[in-house]
Design a protein around this motif. Structure first.
Motif, mmCIF file in Angstrom:
data_model
loop_
_atom_site.group_PDB
_atom_site.id
_atom_site.type_symbol
_atom_site.label_atom_id
_atom_site.label_comp_id
_atom_site.label_asym_id
_atom_site.label_seq_id
_atom_site.Cartn_x
_atom_site.Cartn_y
_atom_site.Cartn_z
ATOM 1 N N PHE A 53 -10.476 4.904 -3.276
ATOM 2 C CA PHE A 53 -10.233 3.522 -2.863
ATOM 3 C C PHE A 53 -11.291 2.636 -3.510
ATOM 4 N N GLN B 220 -5.058 3.877 3.870
ATOM 5 C CA GLN B 220 -5.150 4.195 2.431
ATOM 6 C C GLN B 220 -5.196 5.700 2.222
ATOM 7 N N GLY C 94 -8.114 -2.306 -3.014
ATOM 8 C CA GLY C 94 -7.944 -2.745 -1.642
ATOM 9 C C GLY C 94 -8.449 -4.154 -1.418
ATOM 10 N N LEU D 119 0.829 -1.209 0.000
ATOM 11 C CA LEU D 119 0.000 0.000 0.000
ATOM 12 C C LEU D 119 0.864 1.260 0.000
#
Length: 509
Positions: A371, A362, A346, A325
């Protein structure tokens, strides 16, 4: 613009939902725009409800569709030319409100200037390849309606072009905001061509699947050249966003080996094996800026893939997942430097108590880029019902700010879904998206929800059918339980009956 033909015969159109009609709203900044909405005609005699609609021309009885020719080029004449036009984010940064931005604003009941600012800041994307002129523009961002994606695509063991085209058509009928063609079997190019030419919604792919097919399925034979050629081929066809697993680095592979379920992403596992064979870094990472320049030419958006997403709740939020990430956050800034739009993919499988951390990190590491999550699935033992285990997590992470939810069907982990599985997965995730929008206080969601509540209290059964996600199913359930058709307007349902209906008693009071 010359378009390839799709020779596969599928029923090309369907009527609007019962009690609804297709309407069009003209643009102001761009007067040639005709933005589609679904207007629900209510029996309460008050103003009709206007709802977001993704069905394209398929639900307009006045439009005749020929799937062999594809949809009409809605965006033709909007000033999009290969190699010359700026991307949506480049326009937005210059203060320009494009036709696509105004189209989005009208659909969502927002101001065009707000849409431009969200795109300029990277908090929203408008995936709209210049080679997909049939597209009705839409936005993915946490300050917009929560969107859902439907995965379709064949495999080496099941399905063909006709079946996948039918899945696309019915996906938009039931409300999918985008579709991803994840085909790994035969005729990948032809399947994708049929889908794109007839898709009013953005189409995404994972290019490494076709790149692997081009080298005979041999991971060792994969190369940057094969991947680059695949990217350009798919850009030319009109794909609107690509899943690119550029964050799966050599240093993360040993971390994934510690897991209960290892690497469950197709793309992630392919690249991990390639790096192990060649002893080199991920070629998607080392060639990332070259990928940016290709995508910029066509205004294709990145969906930076989570190749190290957890495949079990046991593995959720581990070092491998969050290490990737952080890399995706760095790649986001590089893509923005090249004026390329970005969203971040994700997880995955995550228990409820660990979901919030995913959203928080995130936003922190990826600079508020949208996202896009698969679920997350909150338990691992729901085989046959994983559309439900996914929707539970999706509703929660959507309420926290996730912009788009990737649906899961009942056959997840078991088999390739058919048309009915696609429908089930979409509707369950539309409920999750609506729950998220209510939690965020989105005006359109509140308006729809309150309209349904009022129709229930006033026993307006027809309006309840019109406002629900599957009118045919709602009507079938109720009418199958009635003793005779004359009872269809009764001020009670068959669960409570006339003497024990709380709403009826309350009204009598």
């Amino acid at each position: 613009m010359k378009k390839s033909k799709c020779p596969h015969s599928v029923t090309p159109s369907f009527l609007p939902f019962e009690g609804s009609c297709k309407i069009y709203v003209d643009g102001r900044l761009h007067p040639k725009l005709r933005v589609p909405l679904r207007e629900v005609v209510l029996d309460d005699g008050k103003q009709n409800l206007r709802l977001y609609d993704v069905t394209g021309p398929y639900s307009d009885p006045l439009v005749k569709i020929d799937l062999t020719k594809g949809l009409s080029c809605l965006r033709e004449g909007w000033g999009i030319k290969k190699g010359k036009a700026l991307t949506q984010i480049a326009h937005a940064r210059k203060g320009v409100i494009t036709p696509e931005m105004e189209f989005v604003a009208i659909r969502e009941g927002l101001k065009a200037g707000f849409v431009r600012r969200e795109v300029a800041e990277g908090r929203a994307i408008i995936p709209a390849n210049i080679r997909h002129p049939e597209l009705e523009p839409m936005a993915i961002g946490r300050n917009f309606l929560t969107k859902i994606n439907a995965n379709i695509g064949n495999s080496a063991l099941s399905s063909g072009i006709r079946e996948e085209l039918e899945k696309m058509l019915w996906s938009v009928r039931w409300g999918a905001d985008t579709v991803m063609d994840l085909s790994t079997g035969k005729d990948i190019h032809k399947t994708r061509e049929g889908i794109i030419r007839n898709a009013p919604v953005p189409v995404g792919t994972v290019p490494i699947y076709q790149a692997l097919e081009k080298v005979g399925g041999k991971v060792a034979a994969l190369s940057w050249d094969a991947y680059r050629d695949t990217l350009i081929e798919q850009c030319e066809q009109g794909v609107d966003y690509f899943t690119v697993h550029a964050g799966v680095l050599k240093k993360f592979v040993p971390l994934a080996k510690k897991r209960m379920t290892g690497i469950v992403s197709r793309g992630g596992s392919i690249l991990a094996k390639w790096m192990q064979i060649h002893g080199k870094e991920n070629f998607l990472y080392t060639h990332f800026e070259e990928i940016c320049e290709i995508l910029k030419t066509y205004d294709v958006a990145f969906s930076l893939g989570d190749g190290l997403r957890p495949g079990s709740t046991h593995d959720a939020n581990d070092e491998a997942q969050f290490g990737e990430l952080k890399v995706l956050g760095k790649l986001t800034k590089i893509a923005w430097k090249h004026d390329v739009q970005v969203m971040i993919e994700g997880p995955g499988h995550v228990p409820i108590n660990k979901i919030k951390q995913n959203m928080d990190l995130q936003l922190k590491h990826c600079h508020e880029a949208p996202f896009y999550t698969l679920g997350p699935l909150v338990v691992d033992m729901g085989a046959g019902f994983d559309h439900v285990t996914s929707a539970i997590g999706a509703a929660l992470i959507g309420s926290l700010g996730t912009a788009m939810l990737c649906y899961v069907t009942p056959k997840e982990h078991l088999a390739l879904p058919d048309k009915e599985d696609v429908k089930e997965g979409i509707i369950v995730h539309k409920i999750a998206a609506h729950a998220a929008d209510l939690a965020k206080g989105h005006p359109m969601a509140i308006l729809l929800n309150d309209a349904m509540s009022k129709a229930r209290y006033e026993f307006r059964w027809e309006d309840q059918y019109r406002l629900t996600l599957d009118p045919e199913r709602s009507r079938r359930f109720r009418e199958a339980a009635l003793a005779n058709k004359e009872d269809s307007s009764a001020r009670c349902c068959t669960m409570c009956g006339p003497d024990f209906c709380a709403m009826k008693i309350t009204q009598d009071i």
